[in-house]
Design a protein around this motif. Structure first.
Motif, PDB file in Angstrom:
ATOM      1  N   GLY A  25      12.921  -1.102  -9.353  1.00  0.00           N
ATOM      2  CA  GLY A  25      11.849  -2.049  -9.094  1.00  0.00           C
ATOM      3  C   GLY A  25      10.516  -1.363  -8.861  1.00  0.00           C
ATOM      4  N   ARG A  26       9.444  -2.145  -8.989  1.00  0.00           N
ATOM      5  CA  ARG A  26       8.109  -1.651  -8.661  1.00  0.00           C
ATOM      6  C   ARG A  26       8.009  -1.520  -7.143  1.00  0.00           C
ATOM      7  NH1 ARG A  26       5.119  -5.797 -10.340  1.00  0.00           N
ATOM      8  NH2 ARG A  26       4.924  -4.945 -12.436  1.00  0.00           N
ATOM      9  N   GLN A  27       7.601  -0.345  -6.668  1.00  0.00           N
ATOM     10  CA  GLN A  27       7.607  -0.093  -5.235  1.00  0.00           C
ATOM     11  C   GLN A  27       6.187   0.088  -4.712  1.00  0.00           C
ATOM     12  OE1 GLN A  27      10.697   2.471  -3.719  1.00  0.00           O
ATOM     13  NE2 GLN A  27      11.706   2.496  -5.692  1.00  0.00           N
ATOM     14  N   LEU A  28       5.865  -0.668  -3.659  1.00  0.00           N
ATOM     15  CA  LEU A  28       4.574  -0.593  -2.985  1.00  0.00           C
ATOM     16  C   LEU A  28       4.810  -0.028  -1.597  1.00  0.00           C
ATOM     17  CD1 LEU A  28       3.315  -4.216  -3.859  1.00  0.00           C
ATOM     18  CD2 LEU A  28       3.017  -2.129  -5.215  1.00  0.00           C
ATOM     19  N   VAL A  29       4.185   1.105  -1.286  1.00  0.00           N
ATOM     20  CA  VAL A  29       4.398   1.773   0.003  1.00  0.00           C
ATOM     21  C   VAL A  29       3.062   1.905   0.716  1.00  0.00           C
ATOM     22  CG1 VAL A  29       5.253   3.835   1.153  1.00  0.00           C
ATOM     23  CG2 VAL A  29       6.338   3.063  -0.974  1.00  0.00           C
ATOM     24  N   PHE A  30       2.955   1.304   1.913  1.00  0.00           N
ATOM     25  CA  PHE A  30       1.743   1.381   2.727  1.00  0.00           C
ATOM     26  C   PHE A  30       2.085   2.071   4.043  1.00  0.00           C
ATOM     27  CE2 PHE A  30       1.203  -2.237  -0.069  1.00  0.00           C
ATOM     28  CZ  PHE A  30      -0.090  -2.098  -0.535  1.00  0.00           C
TER      29      PHE A  30
END
Length: 598
Positions: free
Chosen positions: A454-459
């Motif tokens: 999956g597309r992963q967004l890490v903040f």
């Protein structure tokens, strides 16, 4: 976060005059003349450069030293005041500007290839080079043996050419492929202080890490909602190819590799469903990996979709948004200073992404851990529960952490081990010397990113530990911990395919502000999500993209912190990938605040 600690180098303009002697009429010349005054007599000597060589720059030695340094289109040359040649250093491009540091230890040259290079004056060798992209100010610095440092996303500015014999074309690999071996924090400052170049891995180590290289053939074929491409994959390491990652305009396209390894050096045709969309011009990209799930640079082709070839136009929403949001303000260990807005950051980010349900995502499934819930065990369990939901390449996975972040307690200086990061959990034991065993480790974070589709967004709105005002020996001890190298964190997580935003660059501090009621990164993110960001570039469909969000976060964080904080952002997507819809403003969210007074 800075390129180099230039204050410690005492860089000054070149010295262009000296009372003892002068070099006359030198610029652009092949033959130069020196004139030295001794005992009232003027002695002149000629200097003849090599064939086709011309003088481009000059600097006299500091103090009363009787020499000068000349930059030409081929070399940096050191001459005695009477004109005898003392030293020659070959350069890859003309030395357009040249100076000698006041202590005489270094030559600094601006070359015609756009680089700035530092040379050891005593040993006549290059120490360090820097290139700054004129397009977006990304910078990268490197040593002759390949060690490097740079801003997030700069890895693609530097690379290695791997020769494969006279009858096979060479392969090129960007620096990110070998980042964990060569990336070194504060490299320039270390090298220029010590005048020593740290050792680098042997070539055999590099060969074992070579990732597959994808080659696309011809133009993609488009017909009635389908896209067909032809490609082959080169695997110079000889390891099996087990993973393929395809995108169409940044949207993941399913690739089935369940039947076993993909054959190397064999032409293959694959057909994909085109995702709905109004765009005529689109981009296809394909990359491959071995069983370590580390993907090489993507090969790309543009194509057009017109008329009957376009898929049925329908309101397009992403599949699932899965994720974990963590925020901590209060810590169990009295030796760890509390924060003000970590828990608020987490709850408001969760609410903002929950509002994406039916607006951009068909399903939103987020777990939120705040305060005492945010233990190491609970974080590990939450990540495992996301894995059990088996996210696909059509899903998006969100990871958000707000709280303290620290470097590896067993190696706080970082150095070549940059990217070793620990998120300080509620139950972390710093006072007892067990922080590494009780905090959430970088190994857990990177393993999750590597093993999850999956597309992963890490903040990562972390690294607050420098803003401690409480008294007490234990608290002050924690405050003095080095900050984790945010560039290294972004680089290591980003090379695994995630879109990574760390609150700060380099080893800087992230700020909480009473006016914002959030960490600066969280404030900027919520501003975009709630539709209150006037500077946020949107896609044609009025949606938030990775590229647009990056521009907004960079400008807003600098604005609200009065340029004290700049985020580290790594996005390896070449397209602007849509990640959210603009949602009507939340009445509980504060208005935009002005920039602090200078």
């Amino acid at each position: 976060g800075d390129l180099i600690d230039t204050g410690s180098l005492d860089l000054r303009p070149p010295r262009l005059t000296t009372p003892a002697f002068e070099v006359r009429d030198w610029r652009g010349r092949k033959v130069l003349e020196t004139a030295a005054t001794e005992n009232g007599q003027v002695t002149r000597n000629q200097i003849a450069l090599d064939l086709e060589e011309r003088a481009l720059s000059l600097a006299y030695a500091p103090g009363d030293e009787p020499y000068f340094v000349l930059g030409t289109n081929f070399a940096i040359r050191k001459y005695a005041f009477r004109g005898s040649l003392l030293q020659t250093i070959a350069v890859p491009a003309g030395a357009q500007r040249l100076t000698v540091t006041p202590d005489g230890r270094l030559y600094v040259a601006v070359l015609g290839d756009g680089t700035i290079r530092w040379y050891d004056a005593a040993r006549g060798r290059e120490l360090f080079a820097v290139y700054v992209s004129p397009k977006d100010q990304r910078w990268i610095g490197w040593t002759p043996n390949g060690r490097y440092d740079g801003s997030p996303g700069s890895d693609e500015l530097l690379g290695w050419q791997i020769n494969r014999g006279p009858d096979r074309e060479p392969l090129f690999y960007s620096a990110q492929v070998f980042g964990s071996l060569f990336y070194t924090t504060d490299l320039g400052a270390r090298v220029l202080r010590s005048l020593e170049i740290p050792d680098a891995p042997e070539p055999a180590t590099l060969l074992a890490r070579l990732v597959p290289v994808v080659e696309l053939f011809g133009e993609p074929e488009v017909a009635v909602g389908k896209l067909t491409v032809e490609f082959q994959i080169k695997a110079p390491s000889g390891r099996p190819i087990t993973g393929l990652r395809a995108t169409i305009n940044g949207v993941a396209a399913e690739v089935d590799t369940s039947e076993g390894p993909v054959p190397a050096d064999t032409r293959i045709r694959l057909t994909f469903d085109l995702p709905p969309g109004a765009e005529t011009n689109r981009t296809f990209s394909l990359s491959a990996s071995h069983d370590d799930n580390v993907y090489g640079d993507a090969a790309e082709r543009g194509f057009q979709v017109v008329g009957r070839d376009a898929p049925q136009q329908d309101e397009f929403k992403q599949e699932r948004l899965l994720g974990l949001v963590v925020g901590i303000s209060d810590y169990r260990d009295p030796g760890i200073p509390d924060l003000r807005f970590g828990e608020r950051d987490a709850t408001e980010v969760t609410a903002a992404f929950q509002r994406q349900l039916s607006r951009f995502y068909k399903q939103v499934d987020l777990q939120t851990l705040v305060g005492a819930q945010a233990t190491r065990a609970n974080i590990i369990n939450a990540l495992e529960s996301i894995r059990r939901k088996r996210p696909s390449t059509l899903d998006t996975v969100l990871l958000f952490f707000a709280g303290h972040g620290v470097p590896d307690p067993n190696n706080p200086a970082g150095g070549a081990q940059a990217g070793r990061y620990f998120f300080v959990t509620h139950d972390a034991n710093y006072s007892g010397g067990e922080l590494a065993a009780t905090a959430f480790s970088y190994t857990d974070l990177y393993a999750f990113i590597r093993e999850t589709e999956g597309r992963q967004l890490v903040f990562l709105d972390t690294c607050y530990s420098g803003l401690v005002s409480e008294t007490g020996a234990a608290v002050q001890s924690f405050a003095r911990l080095p900050k984790p190298d945010a560039n290294g964190i972004a680089r290591e997580a980003g090379r695994l395919g995630a879109y990574v935003v760390a609150a700060t660059t380099g080893n800087a501090v992230a700020y909480e502000d009473e006016r914002l009621q959030n960490g600066a990164l969280t404030f900027a993110l919520l501003e975009a999500m709630d539709g209150r960001a006037n500077d946020l570039p949107l896609s044609e469909n009025r949606r938030i993209t990775t590229a647009g969000l990056r521009l907004h976060l960079e400008s807003t964080i600098k604005r609200v912190t009065n340029n004290r904080q700049k985020p580290a952002i790594l996005d390896l997507n070449t397209e602007a990938v849509e990640i959210a819809a603009v949602v009507p403003p939340n009445p509980s969210f504060g208005a935009l605040i002005p920039a602090p007074a200078q």
